[in-house]
Design a protein around this motif. Structure first.
Motif, PDB file in Angstrom:
ATOM      1  N   GLU A   1      -5.163   3.745  -4.998  1.00  8.30           N
ATOM      2  CA  GLU A   1      -4.157   4.497  -5.626  1.00  8.30           C
ATOM      3  C   GLU A   1      -2.767   4.028  -5.716  1.00  8.30           C
ATOM      4  N   LYS A   2      -2.050   4.555  -6.521  1.00 14.90           N
ATOM      5  CA  LYS A   2      -0.691   4.006  -6.589  1.00 14.90           C
ATOM      6  C   LYS A   2       0.157   4.180  -5.446  1.00 14.90           C
ATOM      7  N   SER A   3       0.008   5.090  -4.790  1.00 14.43           N
ATOM      8  CA  SER A   3       0.803   5.315  -3.347  1.00 14.43           C
ATOM      9  C   SER A   3       0.520   3.915  -2.596  1.00 14.43           C
ATOM     10  N   GLN A   4      -0.758   3.366  -2.489  1.00  8.61           N
ATOM     11  CA  GLN A   4      -1.113   2.099  -1.694  1.00  8.61           C
ATOM     12  C   GLN A   4      -0.154   0.954  -2.383  1.00  8.61           C
TER      13      GLN A   4
ATOM     14  N   LEU B   1       2.631   1.085  -4.056  1.00 10.47           N
ATOM     15  CA  LEU B   1       3.964   1.381  -3.613  1.00 10.47           C
ATOM     16  C   LEU B   1       4.461   0.894  -2.531  1.00 10.47           C
ATOM     17  N   ASP B   2       3.421   1.658  -1.372  1.00 13.33           N
ATOM     18  CA  ASP B   2       3.622   1.094   0.071  1.00 13.33           C
ATOM     19  C   ASP B   2       3.807  -0.289   0.394  1.00 13.33           C
TER      20      ASP B   2
ATOM     21  N   ARG C   1       7.014  -1.825  -0.772  1.00 14.10           N
ATOM     22  CA  ARG C   1       7.950  -1.593   0.020  1.00 14.10           C
ATOM     23  C   ARG C   1       8.299  -2.733   0.913  1.00 14.10           C
TER      24      ARG C   1
ATOM     25  N   VAL D   1      11.177  -1.198  -4.278  1.00 14.92           N
ATOM     26  CA  VAL D   1      10.513   0.340  -4.672  1.00 14.92           C
ATOM     27  C   VAL D   1      11.580   1.305  -4.464  1.00 14.92           C
ATOM     28  N   ASP D   2      12.299   1.492  -3.279  1.00 18.12           N
ATOM     29  CA  ASP D   2      13.439   2.095  -3.021  1.00 18.12           C
ATOM     30  C   ASP D   2      14.572   1.961  -3.862  1.00 18.12           C
TER      31      ASP D   2
END
Length: 518
Positions: free
Chosen positions: A4-7, A9-10, A13, A25-26
């Motif tokens: 997943e994209k969220s993985q 991005l995490d 970070r 990312v932030d």
């Protein structure tokens, strides 16, 4: 396991920003994240002036993402936006280290089998004023599993380049070559539709991409990785890296051996992407596609000028949509004019490869994923593309100094045998049956290897006539009505050298399929 994209991005970070403040990312530096078949692509925006020092940041980002469960590969690129009032953004170098050349590539280069002529282009690929080959100079690397690479290009869109490309590739296959296609038009891939191919490429155990088969060709396209209706909104560096992966991370050889030729369907125009391919891929030559009218020819000249600038041989010009024949009354109309490409080729001193008409059969077969060269092999249009392919291949061989000179042909044994005496002193004899069943025409090509047509019951066939085609091939007609095979001198020479192996393989195919010779 899907990623997943969220993985992604995490994981990113965990990577600190350029000045060790916050994370990438932030800070809004990560963009254009794409995930397909476990492979992750993304870009990191940085100041152009700090590209070299931030190379380690790029490597750190790739490393953390590669540790995410289910990730099979990662590509991160650095991109830079121009400051206000500055020149346009320039692609940022993504790697400072030289990549060791694979032993198989080195061996192919030593044999002259890469078809590159890369020597004169080393300077074009490296920075100007860099002195002798060394730390500042970039070496053009061959494409593993490929002997020759041909680019098909146009100065502008809408001239039918992709349709010509697929039929050219099938024409090259029809004269006995092993052929693949790379669809380099990342923003508008056409080859999946033209070849009627769908699905996603598999990743081998060695993490190479397995190309998809289509009508006997090996094919790689961004269209396999992105849904047809999804736009690709990547910047130049992302596109260049994706093309690099499609070319060099694809297992072109597979189980069938190295490709004789890989055809690149270039994106239209003469921008950064086209120039990068020309400078970094060992091209044996380029084919230019144009329509007859002046507007298209102006842009075709720009394409030719670009290739000449980086010393890529121009194999010739094709005039597409050259004329229109009314299917009802047969009246000919030169809708876009006629002969402009031929005249331009004469002015520029390059080969004119041929005229392709504007015809409904070519359009309909292309739209349906059943190219005319392979699905209507007896048609006049298929013959045009086969002859075009034979001319292109003869130009490749001529540029490399490997063009097979014409043999003396003699039909003997009551038209059952062809004798070919080549200038190198070798003489081969072929039975009419062998030539018929191994005809290098689309008739014997299937959509995939298991669908290949094995021609039976030709033991008593005879040769009806030989018709020369230019100074590079002959067309053989048989008494069973078959006359679409175009036998180049190179193919006849190869057939003679490998006669015993090929005949044994043919007999095995007959036995496996329960077919007979008579």
């Amino acid at each position: 396991m899907s990623v997943e994209k969220s993985q992604v991005l995490d994981a990113l970070r965990r990577v600190k920003g350029p000045d060790l403040e916050g994370n990438i990312v932030d800070l809004g530096l990560v963009s254009e994240v794409l995930i397909k078949d476990g492979r992750v692509y993304f870009s990191i925006t940085i100041p152009a002036s700090r590209a070299e020092e931030l190379e380690q940041l790029r490597k750190a980002a790739e490393k953390v993402v590669s540790g995410v469960d289910g990730v099979a590969g990662v590509t991160a690129v650095l991109t830079a936006d121009a400051a206000p009032g500055a020149a346009r953004a320039m692609p940022v170098k993504t790697s400072g280290a030289a990549v060791p050349e694979h032993p198989r590539v080195a061996e192919a280069r030593a044999k002259g089998a890469t078809g590159d002529g890369a020597g004169p282009r080393q300077a074009a690929a490296g920075p100007s004023g860099g002195g002798p080959t060394g730390a500042g100079q970039k070496q053009i690397q061959a494409v593993p599993g490929v002997k020759h690479v041909i680019a098909v290009a146009s100065g502008k869109g809408g001239v039918g380049k992709s349709t010509v490309t697929v039929n050219l590739a099938l024409g090259l296959q029809a004269i006995g070559l092993k052929v693949g296609i790379v669809d380099a038009d990342i923003y508008g891939p056409s080859q999946p539709r033209l070849l009627g191919i769908s699905g996603q490429p598999e990743i081998t155990k060695g993490k190479a991409i397995k190309p998809l088969p289509g009508w006997g060709l090996k094919v790689m396209s961004m269209g396999f990785l992105v849904d047809e209706g999804t736009p690709v909104v990547w910047r130049g560096p992302m596109v260049v890296n994706a093309l690099g992966q499609m070319l060099r991370d694809t297992d072109w050889a597979g189980d069938t051996g190295d490709l004789d030729v890989l055809v690149i369907d270039m994106p239209p125009g003469t921008g950064d992407i086209q120039l990068t391919i020309s400078q970094n891929v060992p091209l044996a030559g380029a084919v230019i596609v144009s329509t007859p009218q002046d507007l298209a020819l102006i842009d075709a000249r720009k394409g030719i000028a670009m290739f000449k600038k980086v010393e890529v041989p121009i194999l010739g010009i094709v005039e597409n949509m050259s004329y229109f024949l009314c299917p009802s009354c047969g009246t000919r109309s030169d809708i876009f004019g006629h002969g402009g490409a031929r005249d331009e080729a004469a002015k520029l001193g390059v080969a004119f490869l041929g005229e392709v008409p504007l015809h409904m059969d070519i359009r309909e077969t292309s739209d349906s994923g059943k190219p005319v060269t392979v699905t209507q092999p007896d048609s006049a249009h298929a013959a045009i593309f086969r002859e075009l392919a034979a001319k292109v291949w003869s130009e490749v061989e001529r540029a490399k100094g490997t063009l097979t000179p014409p043999p003396v042909l003699d039909v003997t044994d009551s038209d059952k045998t062809l004798k070919a005496a080549f200038p190198d002193g070798r003489t081969f004899e072929y039975s009419a049956e062998m030539l018929r069943v191994m005809s290098p025409s689309a008739e014997v090509q299937g959509h995939s290897p298991d669908q290949r047509v094995t021609v039976p019951r030709k033991k008593n066939v005879k040769i009806s006539s030989l018709a020369p085609v230019g100074n590079y091939a002959t067309r053989i007609a048989f008494d069973d009505g078959h006359n679409t095979g175009l036998y180049t001198w190179g193919y006849l020479h190869l057939l003679g050298r490998e006669k015993d192996q090929r005949w044994a393989a043919y007999l095995d195919e007959l036995a496996a399929k329960g077919l007979a010779r008579e």
